[in-house]
Scaffold this active site. Structure first.
Site, PDB file in Angstrom:
ATOM      1  N   SER A 152       0.912  -1.377   0.314  1.00  0.00           N
ATOM      2  CA  SER A 152       0.090  -0.400   0.172  1.00  0.00           C
ATOM      3  C   SER A 152       0.902   1.499   0.344  1.00  0.00           C
ATOM      4  CB  SER A 152      -0.587   0.170   1.303  1.00  0.00           C
ATOM      5  OG  SER A 152      -1.864   0.952   1.557  1.00  0.00           O
ATOM      6  N   ALA A 153       0.354   1.929  -0.337  1.00  0.00           N
ATOM      7  CA  ALA A 153       1.677   3.625  -0.648  1.00  0.00           C
ATOM      8  C   ALA A 153       1.148   4.235   0.668  1.00  0.00           C
ATOM      9  CB  ALA A 153       1.111   4.510  -2.387  1.00  0.00           C
ATOM     10  N   HIS A 154       1.101   4.443   0.941  1.00  0.00           N
ATOM     11  CA  HIS A 154      -0.133   5.786   2.401  1.00  0.00           C
ATOM     12  C   HIS A 154       1.261   4.476   3.402  1.00  0.00           C
ATOM     13  CE1 HIS A 154      -2.614   3.402   4.811  1.00  0.00           C
ATOM     14  NE2 HIS A 154      -3.319   3.206   4.311  1.00  0.00           N
ATOM     15  N   THR A 187     -11.912   3.279 -13.193  1.00  0.00           N
ATOM     16  CA  THR A 187     -10.876   3.842 -14.066  1.00  0.00           C
ATOM     17  C   THR A 187      -9.861   4.691 -12.810  1.00  0.00           C
ATOM     18  OG1 THR A 187     -12.999   5.518 -14.417  1.00  0.00           O
ATOM     19  CG2 THR A 187     -10.773   6.685 -14.045  1.00  0.00           C
ATOM     20  N   CYS A 191      -7.601  -0.025  12.990  1.00  0.00           N
ATOM     21  CA  CYS A 191      -8.535  -0.452  13.147  1.00  0.00           C
ATOM     22  C   CYS A 191      -9.504  -1.288  14.613  1.00  0.00           C
ATOM     23  CB  CYS A 191      -8.412  -1.732  12.130  1.00  0.00           C
ATOM     24  SG  CYS A 191      -7.519  -1.909  10.611  1.00  0.00           S
TER      25      CYS A 191
HETATM   26  C1  LIG Z   1      -1.646  -1.246   6.337  1.00  0.00           C
HETATM   27  C2  LIG Z   1      -2.376  -2.651   6.428  1.00  0.00           C
HETATM   28  C3  LIG Z   1      -3.007  -2.912   5.501  1.00  0.00           C
HETATM   29  C4  LIG Z   1      -4.568  -2.028   4.396  1.00  0.00           C
HETATM   30  O1  LIG Z   1      -3.890  -1.299   3.615  1.00  0.00           O
HETATM   31  P1  LIG Z   1      -4.685  -0.260   3.225  1.00  0.00           P
HETATM   32  O2  LIG Z   1      -4.150   0.371   2.094  1.00  0.00           O
HETATM   33  O3  LIG Z   1      -4.584   1.101   4.147  1.00  0.00           O
HETATM   34  O4  LIG Z   1      -6.157  -0.521   3.069  1.00  0.00           O
HETATM   35  C5  LIG Z   1      -2.990  -4.252   5.104  1.00  0.00           C
HETATM   36  N1  LIG Z   1      -1.581  -5.108   6.025  1.00  0.00           N
HETATM   37  C6  LIG Z   1      -1.034  -4.232   6.564  1.00  0.00           C
HETATM   38  C7  LIG Z   1      -0.067  -5.130   7.074  1.00  0.00           C
HETATM   39  C8  LIG Z   1      -1.287  -2.961   7.042  1.00  0.00           C
HETATM   40  O5  LIG Z   1      -0.280  -2.557   7.488  1.00  0.00           O
END
Ligand SMILES: *Cc1c(COP(=O)(O)O)cnc(C)c1O
Length: 404
Positions: A207-209, A245, A333
């Protein structure tokens, strides 16, 4: 927020790097074409996406057509679990078996659990050892004749422990090459080698963030030749596997963020690891009845997860927040609820032993000064909370005696 703030929650999300943002900017209001459009505007966007695909493929040592852009790791992981099972049922009728771990992110864990509830799969959830590391032998011993997928996260998001992905990959390739091997590498990309060939994985999510890129964009690496079914209907974007998209600006940001890691990884790792060890030592020394959750050695360079006995993690978190220090208890979460963390429970801790846990995750810009100040405030807050909980307990026992 008026006071100075100290952000120690980089495992929850990171700030978009200024350079990344700069590269993204043109794709909002100027170069806003739909990457699927055939005209010049569309092609301009498409070229930017393909440049990012090169950056991502290079990072993972993958081919361009093995990289699928998604909306994040949650989507990538759902696509893996559901897509593999769906593809399997197109050919077979027997119920398949999935092996995963008990301390995966909820997007993997619940995807598997729900398929199990729907009676579509059999599942084994492997607990880590006490140190938060999965044993290769445990994975090996769980393999059955109908096992089709093994999914093990690379770095645990809550306690930062590093899993032996390459070793598991080797065992599978040697003994059961037909089993599909997936890793959720979301917390690993910043710090560890994610060369898919070396890891021996067929699928990898990120994930990018979590790497100083934007929210809402991620990657799924799918090894060439591996067939997984799409789980979303619509257009034919992303090799027909991910309709919707294309998120041009997000993908540009992801590519930019991932290409920056390669340049900085070694120096950043050293610096952040030193700060992490300093923080762990300081907390354990200065705050009585504290303990580290998870292995000290097989650990992400940015993760500190400590437990303070006789303290409620959520109360500590709120107290720190009011002083401008942002941390986490368990994963973001689960911190909305008061149920004990599934990760800490999987280590074999009793529910009451999980409560006072605090996750501090450092970032590339975290300073020693910030760490020093944070420890000072944490120490003061823990003392305060223990005094309160101590007097609550005393009252409780006084009442008991009174009643008796
Ligand atoms: C943050 C995280 C995710 C979820 O990623 P998102 O891009 O926010 O949906 C999944 N797995 C792990 C290990 C993470 O740290």
């Amino acid at each position: 927020m008026t006071k100075k703030t100290i952000y120690l929650d980089h495992a929850a999300t990171t700030a978009v790097d200024k350079k990344v943002l700069q590269e993204m900017m043109p794709y909002f209001s100027d170069k806003y074409g739909n990457a699927s459009s055939l005209h010049y505007f569309g092609q301009e966007a498409s070229q930017a996406v393909e440049k990012a695909r090169i950056q991502v493929a290079k990072y993972f040592n993958a081919n361009l057509n093995e990289i699928i852009f998604t909306s994040g790791a949650t989507e990538s992981n759902n696509l893996v679990i559901k897509g593999v099972v769906k593809a399997y049922y197109k050919k077979e009728k027997k119920k398949p078996h999935i092996i995963t771990t008990a301390f995966e992110h909820h997007c993997v864990l619940n995807a598997v659990k729900n398929l199990e509830k729907e009676n579509l799969v059999e599942a084994t959830f492997i607990n880590p050892k006490k140190d938060g590391v999965i044993s290769v032998a445990d994975i090996k011993n769980a393999i059955k004749s109908n096992t089709i997928l093994i999914s093990v996260m690379y770095v645990n998001n809550e306690i930062g422990t590093v899993q032996p992905i390459a070793e598991i990959g080797k065992i599978i390739q040697k003994n059961n090459p037909k089993i599909i091997f997936h890793t959720d590498a979301t917390q690993a990309v910043n710090y560890f080698d994610c060369n898919v060939e070396k890891l021996g994985v067929d699928l990898l999510s990120m994930s990018a963030h979590k790497i100083y890129g934007p929210k809402g964009v991620g990657v799924l690496y799918i090894k060439k030749g591996l067939i997984i079914a799409k789980i979303q209907d619509g257009g034919a974007q992303e090799f027909g596997l991910r309709a919707g998209t294309i998120n041009t600006s997000g993908i540009v940001g992801l590519g930019s963020a991932i290409s920056m890691i390669k340049d900085q990884r070694t120096t950043n790792n050293e610096k952040i690891k030193k700060l992490r060890d300093y923080l762990i030592a300081k907390v354990l020394k200065e705050i009585p009845d504290s303990r580290l959750n998870g292995s000290k050695i097989k650990r992400s360079p940015n993760n500190v997860n400590v437990n303070f006995s006789r303290v409620e993690g959520e109360s500590l978190l709120m107290m720190l927040s009011s002083e401008g220090i942002f941390a986490s208890t368990g994963s973001a979460c689960s911190s909305g609820s008061l149920s004990p963390s599934h990760v800490l429970l999987s280590l074999g801790l009793k529910p009451e032993e999980t409560h006072g846990s605090l996750r501090l995750t450092l970032g590339k810009n975290t300073t020693k000064k910030e760490v020093d100040y944070a420890v000072k405030v944490i120490k003061r807050s823990v003392e305060k909370l223990r005094k309160v909980s101590g007097s609550v307990l005393k009252d409780y026992y006084k009442n008991m005696k009174h009643k008796a």
